[in-house]
Scaffold this active site. Structure first.
Site, short mmCIF file in Angstrom:
data_model
loop_
_atom_site.label_atom_id
_atom_site.label_comp_id
_atom_site.label_asym_id
_atom_site.label_seq_id
_atom_site.Cartn_x
_atom_site.Cartn_y
_atom_site.Cartn_z
N ASP A 108 157.82 110.38 3.51
CA ASP A 108 158.58 111.45 4.15
C ASP A 108 158.56 112.78 3.40
O ASP A 108 159.47 113.58 3.51
CB ASP A 108 160.03 110.99 4.32
CG ASP A 108 160.64 110.52 3.00
OD1 ASP A 108 160.09 110.88 1.94
OD2 ASP A 108 161.64 109.79 3.03
N HIS A 247 165.76 114.36 -13.18
CA HIS A 247 164.66 114.93 -12.38
C HIS A 247 164.40 116.36 -12.86
O HIS A 247 165.35 117.11 -13.14
CB HIS A 247 165.08 114.92 -10.91
CG HIS A 247 163.95 115.17 -9.95
ND1 HIS A 247 163.39 116.41 -9.79
CD2 HIS A 247 163.28 114.35 -9.11
CE1 HIS A 247 162.42 116.34 -8.88
NE2 HIS A 247 162.33 115.09 -8.45
C1 UD1 Z 1 160.19 115.50 -3.39
C2 UD1 Z 1 160.29 115.00 -1.95
C3 UD1 Z 1 161.32 113.91 -1.85
C4 UD1 Z 1 161.10 112.82 -2.87
C5 UD1 Z 1 161.01 113.44 -4.25
C6 UD1 Z 1 160.71 112.39 -5.30
C7 UD1 Z 1 159.83 116.72 -0.27
C8 UD1 Z 1 160.38 117.75 0.63
N1 UD1 Z 1 160.70 116.08 -1.07
O1 UD1 Z 1 161.42 116.14 -3.72
O2 UD1 Z 1 161.28 113.34 -0.55
O3 UD1 Z 1 162.20 111.93 -2.83
O4 UD1 Z 1 159.96 114.42 -4.25
O5 UD1 Z 1 160.94 112.88 -6.59
O6 UD1 Z 1 158.64 116.50 -0.29
N2 UD1 Z 1 159.13 119.46 -10.71
C9 UD1 Z 1 158.48 119.59 -11.92
N3 UD1 Z 1 157.53 118.65 -12.25
C10 UD1 Z 1 157.22 117.62 -11.43
C11 UD1 Z 1 157.90 117.49 -10.21
C12 UD1 Z 1 158.85 118.43 -9.85
O7 UD1 Z 1 158.73 120.51 -12.67
O8 UD1 Z 1 156.37 116.81 -11.78
C13 UD1 Z 1 160.17 120.46 -10.34
C14 UD1 Z 1 159.55 121.79 -9.89
O9 UD1 Z 1 160.38 122.83 -10.29
C15 UD1 Z 1 159.59 121.67 -8.37
C16 UD1 Z 1 160.89 120.92 -8.19
O10 UD1 Z 1 160.93 119.97 -9.25
O11 UD1 Z 1 159.58 122.91 -7.74
C17 UD1 Z 1 161.07 120.23 -6.87
O12 UD1 Z 1 159.92 119.47 -6.49
P1 UD1 Z 1 159.63 119.20 -4.92
O13 UD1 Z 1 158.43 118.36 -4.78
O14 UD1 Z 1 159.64 120.49 -4.17
O15 UD1 Z 1 160.90 118.41 -4.43
P2 UD1 Z 1 161.60 117.10 -4.94
O16 UD1 Z 1 163.06 117.42 -5.00
O17 UD1 Z 1 160.94 116.55 -6.15
N1 UDP Z 2 161.06 106.42 -11.08
C1 UDP Z 2 160.35 106.57 -12.27
N2 UDP Z 2 160.91 107.24 -13.33
C2 UDP Z 2 162.15 107.80 -13.26
C3 UDP Z 2 162.87 107.68 -12.03
C4 UDP Z 2 162.29 107.00 -10.97
O1 UDP Z 2 159.22 106.07 -12.38
O2 UDP Z 2 162.60 108.39 -14.25
C5 UDP Z 2 160.43 105.71 -9.95
C6 UDP Z 2 161.24 104.57 -9.38
O3 UDP Z 2 160.87 103.35 -9.99
C7 UDP Z 2 160.90 104.61 -7.89
C8 UDP Z 2 160.48 106.02 -7.64
O4 UDP Z 2 160.31 106.65 -8.91
O5 UDP Z 2 159.76 103.80 -7.61
C9 UDP Z 2 161.54 106.73 -6.86
O6 UDP Z 2 161.24 108.07 -6.83
P1 UDP Z 2 162.31 109.17 -6.45
O7 UDP Z 2 163.69 108.64 -6.69
O8 UDP Z 2 161.91 110.40 -7.19
O9 UDP Z 2 162.02 109.43 -4.92
P2 UDP Z 2 162.49 108.70 -3.57
O10 UDP Z 2 162.19 107.24 -3.69
O11 UDP Z 2 163.93 109.00 -3.40
O12 UDP Z 2 161.67 109.38 -2.53
#
Ligand code: UD1
Ligand code: UDP
Length: 386
Positions: A108, A247
């Site tokens: 998603d 996160h």
């Molecule tokens: C995204 C997904 C969400 C999923 C989540 C898992 C969408 C809209 N949302 O949300 O469904 O549950 O990933 O974690 O696709 N960032 C870093 N390094 C990284 C990753 C993220 O610095 O490796 C920071 C950046 O500032 C980035 C922000 O996190 O802009 C948000 O990342 P983004 O992918 O836009 O949304 P998530 O909240 O991670």
């Molecule tokens: N996870 C991880 N390290 C962390 C937190 C979560 O590897 O510090 C893994 C967790 O085991 C799960 C996945 O990330 O499989 C969940 O990802 P997240 O919660 O970011 O996204 P969502 O599942 O809500 O889309």
């Protein structure tokens, strides 16, 4: 490798199955599918948008998957619209060049929404892994509910993880032949990683809770409230720990660190790599989380989860009694967490013998269905796949 020019794509097999992924959960849930496609000898191309950069790289490294194309799209604090524009344009170039037999995406995220739409514009069939999940509220999870509805509407082949998700798709008009119950590949990934899991211990504590928080609809007041509740619980129960891999989104990270840093029984860290995270989950007393994946993993590790959301698209854990939807009201979060901190019987009641999310064979079922539908001239690799 980056796909900045057409030349850099020329060695990739035309007519391959193209797997697109961009975030941590997509990497975890697509890894078993990619490994199974490769083990079956089917032409496979892995494209990453790198919507997540750091979170994604740890997972790909663990599963020894090297993307064929890395679009490296993440920007700090990226907007949904900006990311969507970049993803769609770049995926379109790749699909035009490779002419995939089909495109496969999971879940998603913005990445899967763009992969489904870019495939649709090129009239390439799209196969949706973890299909049919619905919260029923377009605003929560935001924007994920929309992303999965859109990806599902554009998909030619759906892989629902549970019977309830399969029925949802049937009710939306998906034909039985295109609606294949597989289980969730998160359980396949967990089994692959399981040999390396060693339950974590928090020295000096009688137990600990594992906390994660990242959903957009929880930014602002909910993040502040939940962080304050964790601080109050930590001060009230100094012999009970809280482990919180934060996160990297600045909307969450900065506030959590400001509020909780310096408490002896709170361990804040950068995101844990996947095996470390599973080790932390398997050693905890309960999880406090708004994550989808954590709701699915916890039953397999026999851990209760308090779900920090007002609705969930994963009702199976609630029905099995291992997850409880506590919402974001600070009083409710405090009450339910306090009960699990102090009452071992209450924790024991929230476990189950069998995961409602799958049996670890989802990727074999997915690969077999993809081979049959899109590469029927290829030799079957999993002769006895269910
Ligand atoms: C995204 C997904 C969400 C999923 C989540 C898992 C969408 C809209 N949302 O949300 O469904 O549950 O990933 O974690 O696709 N960032 C870093 N390094 C990284 C990753 C993220 O610095 O490796 C920071 C950046 O500032 C980035 C922000 O996190 O802009 C948000 O990342 P983004 O992918 O836009 O949304 P998530 O909240 O991670
Ligand atoms: N996870 C991880 N390290 C962390 C937190 C979560 O590897 O510090 C893994 C967790 O085991 C799960 C996945 O990330 O499989 C969940 O990802 P997240 O919660 O970011 O996204 P969502 O599942 O809500 O889309």
């Amino acid at each position: 490798m980056s796909a900045s020019s057409r030349d850099s794509l020329e060695h990739l097999p035309r007519g391959a199955i193209v797997c697109v992924l961009g975030t941590r959960p997509e990497a975890i849930k697509m890894a078993p599918v990619i490994l199974a496609l490769k083990a079956a000898g089917l032409p496979t191309v892995v494209v990453t948008t790198a919507q997540h950069r750091h979170l994604l790289d740890q997972v790909l490294e663990l599963f020894a998957i090297t993307p064929d194309v890395d679009l490296d799209l993440m920007l700090p604090n990226q907007t949904l619209a900006g990311l969507t524009v970049r993803c769609l344009a770049r995926l379109d170039e790749i699909f035009a060049q490779i002419a995939p037999a089909c495109v496969v995406g999971q879940g998603d995220t913005t990445t899967v929404f763009c992969a489904a739409l870019a495939a649709f514009y090129r009239q390439i069939p799209f196969a949706h892994v973890e299909a049919g999940l619905r919260s029923g509220n377009i605003h929560s999870p935001f924007p994920e509910e929309w992303n999965r509805i859109a990806a599902g509407r554009l998909a030619a082949l759906h892989f629902p993880p549970t019977e309830a998700a399969r029925r949802t798709l049937t009710a939306e008009g998906v034909a039985d032949d295109d609606n294949i119950l597989t289980g969730n590949t998160v359980i396949d990934a967990l089994l692959i990683a399981s040999r390396r899991i060693a339950p974590y211990r928090f020295e000096g504590m009688r137990g600990y809770a594992l906390v994660t928080l990242h959903r957009r609809e929880n930014f602002g007041a909910p993040v502040r409230d939940i962080t304050r509740v964790v601080r109050e619980l930590a001060l009230k129960h100094p012999d009970f720990g809280f482990v919180w891999p934060v996160h990297p989104n600045p909307n969450v990270r900065d506030h959590v660190h400001e509020t909780l840093e310096g408490l002896a029984n709170v361990r804040l860290s950068a995101p844990l790599d996947y095996v470390e995270f599973l080790s932390a989950l398997s050693g905890c007393d309960f999880a406090l989380s708004d994550s989808g994946g954590v709701q699915e993993e916890a039953p397999s590790l026999k851990k209760p989860v308090l779900v920090l959301r007002t609705e969930t698209e994963r009702p199976e854990g609630i029905e099995a009694g291992v997850a409880r939807l506590v919402g974001i009201d600070p009083e409710a979060v405090r009450r339910e967490a306090e009960r699990l901190i102090t009452d071992a019987d209450a924790r024991a009641l929230m476990t189950t013998e069998r995961s409602p999310y799958g049996d670890g064979q989802a990727s074999a079922r997915i690969v077999e269905a993809l081979r049959r539908r899109y590469l029927s001239d290829q030799t079957p690799a999993h002769k006895d796949a269910p």
